[in-house]
Design an enzyme around this catalytic site. Structure first.
Site, PDB file in Angstrom:
ATOM      1  N   LYS A  37     -28.106 -15.491 -25.782  1.00  0.00           N
ATOM      2  CA  LYS A  37     -28.783 -14.788 -24.624  1.00  0.00           C
ATOM      3  C   LYS A  37     -30.220 -15.977 -24.984  1.00  0.00           C
ATOM      4  CE  LYS A  37     -30.822 -11.147 -25.356  1.00  0.00           C
ATOM      5  NZ  LYS A  37     -31.640 -10.606 -25.659  1.00  0.00           N
ATOM      6  N   THR A  38     -30.144 -16.015 -26.022  1.00  0.00           N
ATOM      7  CA  THR A  38     -32.189 -16.648 -27.111  1.00  0.00           C
ATOM      8  C   THR A  38     -32.022 -17.829 -26.993  1.00  0.00           C
ATOM      9  OG1 THR A  38     -31.767 -14.654 -28.845  1.00  0.00           O
ATOM     10  CG2 THR A  38     -33.807 -15.557 -28.603  1.00  0.00           C
ATOM     11  N   ASP A  84     -37.318 -12.192 -21.288  1.00  0.00           N
ATOM     12  CA  ASP A  84     -35.758 -11.344 -21.586  1.00  0.00           C
ATOM     13  C   ASP A  84     -35.510  -9.643 -21.756  1.00  0.00           C
ATOM     14  OD1 ASP A  84     -33.919 -10.990 -23.504  1.00  0.00           O
ATOM     15  OD2 ASP A  84     -35.887 -11.314 -25.162  1.00  0.00           O
ATOM     16  N   GLU A  85     -34.211  -8.588 -22.316  1.00  0.00           N
ATOM     17  CA  GLU A  85     -34.340  -8.172 -21.611  1.00  0.00           C
ATOM     18  C   GLU A  85     -34.243  -6.762 -20.088  1.00  0.00           C
ATOM     19  OE1 GLU A  85     -32.146  -6.961 -24.321  1.00  0.00           O
ATOM     20  OE2 GLU A  85     -32.911  -7.101 -25.932  1.00  0.00           O
ATOM     21  N   GLN A 116     -26.490  -2.385 -21.061  1.00  0.00           N
ATOM     22  CA  GLN A 116     -26.812  -2.047 -22.850  1.00  0.00           C
ATOM     23  C   GLN A 116     -28.762  -1.824 -22.446  1.00  0.00           C
ATOM     24  OE1 GLN A 116     -26.895  -5.797 -26.447  1.00  0.00           O
ATOM     25  NE2 GLN A 116     -26.047  -6.905 -24.831  1.00  0.00           N
ATOM     26  N   ARG A 152     -22.652  -4.476 -32.121  1.00  0.00           N
ATOM     27  CA  ARG A 152     -22.982  -5.244 -33.074  1.00  0.00           C
ATOM     28  C   ARG A 152     -22.483  -5.980 -35.033  1.00  0.00           C
ATOM     29  NH1 ARG A 152     -26.217  -6.782 -30.612  1.00  0.00           N
ATOM     30  NH2 ARG A 152     -25.240  -5.386 -28.855  1.00  0.00           N
TER      31      ARG A 152
END
Length: 770
Positions: A33-34, A217-218, A252, A634
């Site tokens: 996503k980044t 973002d997020e 998330q 993770r």
DNA sequence: ACTACTAAGGTTTTT
DNA sequence: CCTTAGTAGT
């Protein structure tokens, strides 16, 4: 441009090249996503759709913002200057600094961190003779922040009972006090910015026209105020509307407890009539079994936007699950397992040990220390939060804004200079009487204490005067000396570390000056009057001048002011991080956004993970499940999960059942590497690193013996710690046994069904082998 | 003003 | 159990 877009998968490419409209990108863990976010910005600029100054990109952490800037400058030949890339708080700070007059703040307003905020609230309660038993400062702080996060001022908060009514009153008093001192808390930064934009039409329209593209973002972590701020900036419902590009993952969302509202995602989709919803489901991080586990688990949540991660990597290793007899043994097992991973060539920093709560780290740390394995614990004290650093900061704050009472109180008698409680009380009384700051009240205090206070004021004034012509690092150095802080810690036996931290501050200042453009060659700060000419000027109908906040911070702020906000807004991870090769210990929360070759998820027990307090909250277990989802995703290659039969918590041994999350994982992705049928109190010393080599027999540990003795008084056959099955309550663990013979009663923790006390001669219990 | 004791509280956390 | 904050005593 070709190389900008190559290597993107079809979904990523689609997201990057969307038209200038609102878009929602559902980006799964490890889906790049980044990359999408940064490539989109680069693409927009490179195709000439927007100039850098038309871009705003918002993140939650400084780290994410920095990462974005770094990647962007690698992609783009043009300067990232002019783009607004930063955290919500950082950008609002910049905005408020530019328009400080319009939002009634002093130019040198300072930012309270949570510590400062709490101590300020405590002071407020004391000054108003409020019983802090009835109004715990923490509650009040929570109440205030909560209101602010919803965009509510005191006059708009609804009070349902007398207690709340009082809290609303105190909220108002708190805000007034902040205003008097020229300080703002974190939530206030956002609220002020929001209110200013809402109230000031020309200003609002100016920025709405400016930001053609706002990228977030997020997004699942935004709170109501942040969402509303974005709405305002994007010009939602206006003719001139910027495109809001939101990237997030509802699975998330793990910060509801601090006001994050996942509902903002669907609200955004609805309110902005989002036609462009793109799901990034290709995962580039984890092997198949790990990803299957994550997918399987999260499928147990309702209210999802829906998403299923896939990978091209093979199944990989199974997820290994281990049952330990105690938290100590769990730690021991982790170490053995980690050692064997490293023997196979795994790097230490690529192994993470995750836990639900910080308290769990201690046992693990002990074991690691004893084993001589290097490790780093994340989420400890931040650099700028350390007491000695905060002291030095307080001196600097007083020089920049003497009305900051928190700063004043922190250092007025530190190092000690004979100003005791009595002097302070007298001073507070005077300040109260005239409605002024403590610093300003000093002249009104007569007598002996007055003169010591006076010399303190002279100290601050002197430092201010002497540093006028100095560069920031020299200013810091002078203050460290003049305040007597260095001297003080030199005399202290354990002061070496603290002195080192203080010295580090000079470096931090040097680095800051360089990075933020306060160094040589930068346009000099010329005071408030000069700033109007520094930026572009727009005049509205009233002749009010609007200065575009694009002008560099270093022309509107003194280096000192800027450094102080930097200290409040950035915890100072750069200062704290040593970054050597060590095992990584952290909570699941702080692991978000990171990835490791091997991950241990520990303490998977009912009551711990999911945490017991989660069952009290609405959808609490769902959030715990998302947390578990974050933990699982993770891991790249290896994933371990562990739980224990006994655990020390708050000084008491607890007998927990294994986490319900185990029932939500796909059996065929798992490998149980501890004996599943075993009376655990007697026997089975496990050799953890060898899956096959489990022998029964061996020595008991001390805890087992104690428990066995204690349990001897219990009914025939039943032992504390044993797992049982009850027709109505389901599976449970015997926590305690009282009485004996036919009177024996057992206290049993049935997890979901709660704690029950059952008569052993009556209750029908089945032994559960696991 | 400093030390020593006691009491309370103990998910998660960035800004 | 263990840490931290606040207070009482010297």
């Amino acid at each position: 441009m070709q190389n900008l877009l190559h290597n993107l998968n079809p979904e990523q490419l689609a997201a990057v090249t969307l038209p200038a409209q609102s878009a929602l990108i559902l980006a799964g863990a490890g889906s790049g996503k980044t990359r999408v976010l940064t490539t989109r910005i680069a693409w927009l600029i490179q195709t000439g759709q927007v100039s850098p100054s038309g871009i705003m990109a918002v993140t939650f952490t400084n780290k994410a913002a920095k990462e974005m800037l770094t990647r962007l400058s690698a992609m783009l030949p043009v300067s990232t200057r002019g783009m607004w890339i930063g955290t919500f708080h950082g950008l609002c700070n910049r905005f408020l600094r530019t328009h400080y007059r319009d939002c009634a703040l002093p130019q040198t307003f300072q930012i309270l961190d949570s510590q400062d905020q709490l101590s300020m609230i405590k002071r407020l309660l004391k000054a108003n003779n409020i019983d802090d038993e009835k109004y715990p400062p923490k509650n009040l702080m929570y109440f205030i922040n909560n209101a602010k996060d919803q965009g509510l001022r005191a006059n708009r908060v609804e009070a349902h009972d007398p207690i709340e009514r009082k809290m609303v009153e105190l909220y108002e008093l708190y805000d007034n006090q902040c205003q008097r001192e020229g300080v703002v808390d974190f939530a206030e930064l956002l609220l002020r910015a929001y209110e200013l934009l809402e109230r000031n039409q020309p200003l609002r329209e100016h920025y709405q026209a400016r930001f053609k593209h706002i990228l977030v973002d997020e997004f699942q972590d935004t709170n109501d105020l942040q969402y509303n701020l974005l709405k305002l900036l994007a010009g939602h419902g206006q003719q001139v509307a910027g495109a809001l590009f939101a990237v997030g993952d509802d699975d998330q969302s793990i910060y509801a407890f601090r006001g994050a509202n996942v509902g903002n995602m669907s609200a955004f989709e609805r309110e902005f009539r989002v036609e462009n919803l793109i799901k990034l489901e290709q995962n580039y991080r984890s092997h198949g079994h790990i990803l299957d586990s994550a997918n399987h688990l999260i499928a147990n949540n309702s209210k999802r936007l829906g998403k299923n991660l896939r990978t091209d990597a093979g199944h990989g290793e199974p997820v290994r699950i281990y049952e330990a007899s105690s938290d100590l043994e769990e730690a021991q097992w982790i170490i053995e397992e980690a050692k064997s991973l490293m023997a196979e060539g795994a790097l230490r920093r690529e192994i993470a040990i995750l836990y639900r709560s910080n308290a769990q780290s201690r046992v693990i740390e002990h074991a690691l220390f004893a084993a001589g394995l290097p490790y780093t614990v994340y989420g400890g004290q931040r650099y700028f939060q350390r007491a000695e650093v905060k002291h030095a900061i307080a001196y600097l704050q007083l020089m920049d804004n003497p009305h900051n009472d928190s700063a004043f109180l922190r250092v007025v008698n530190f190092p000690t200079r004979g100003i005791g409680m009595r002097s302070i009380e007298a001073l507070q009384a005077a300040a109260e009487q005239y409605g002024i700051s403590l610093y300003a009240a000093v002249p009104y205090v007569a007598g002996k204490s007055g003169s010591s206070l006076n010399s303190f004021v002279k100290l601050v004034e002197g430092a201010r005067f002497e540093t006028q012509q100095l560069a920031l690092p020299e200013t810091v150095r002078l203050v460290l000396e003049a305040s007597g802080l260095l001297q003080h810690y030199q005399n202290e036996k354990e002061g070496a570390d603290r002195i080192e931290n203080l010295e580090q501050m000079v470096n931090a200042a040097t680095q800051f000056v360089q990075e933020e453009g306060f160094g040589q060659g930068a346009p000099a700060y010329m005071g408030p009057k000069a700033q109007a000419s520094a930026g572009e000027l727009i005049l509205d109908g009233d002749g009010t001048e609007i200065i575009d906040a694009d002008i560099p911070l270093n022309t509107i702020m003194s280096p000192l002011s800027a450094f102080l906000s930097h200290a409040s807004l950035e915890a100072g991870d750069a200062q704290a991080q040593a970054g050597q090769d060590a095992l990584q210990l952290m909570t699941v929360h702080s692991a978000k956004g990171l990835e490791f070759d091997a991950v241990f998820i520990t303490g998977l027990e009912e009551g711990l993970f999911p945490h017991e307090s989660s069952s009290r909250e609405m959808d609490g277990v769902d959030e715990e499940r998302r947390l578990m989802y974050v933990a699982i995703t993770r891991a790249r290659k290896r994933l371990y999960m562990s739980f224990t039969q006994t655990r020390m918590l708050h000084g008491q041994t607890r007998y927990n059942m294994k986490s319900r999350f185990f029932d939500e994982l796909p059996e065929d992705a798992l490998k149980w590497i501890s004996p599943r049928v075993q009376s655990h109190w007697f026997g089975n010393k496990k050799s953890a690193w060898d899956d096959a080599k489990f022998s029964s027999g061996g020595s008991d540990n001390k805890i087992a013996q104690q428990i066995a003795q204690k349990a001897a008084s219990g009914g025939p056959g039943w032992r504390i710690g044993e797992s049982v099955e009850h027709a109505k309550f389901g599976e449970g663990v015997i926590v305690n046994i009282e009485g004996g013979g036919s009177n024996a009663r057992a206290q049993i923790n049935f997890g979901k069904a709660g704690m029950k006390v059952l008569d052993l001669s009556v209750a029908k219990l089945e032994r559960v082998a696991r």
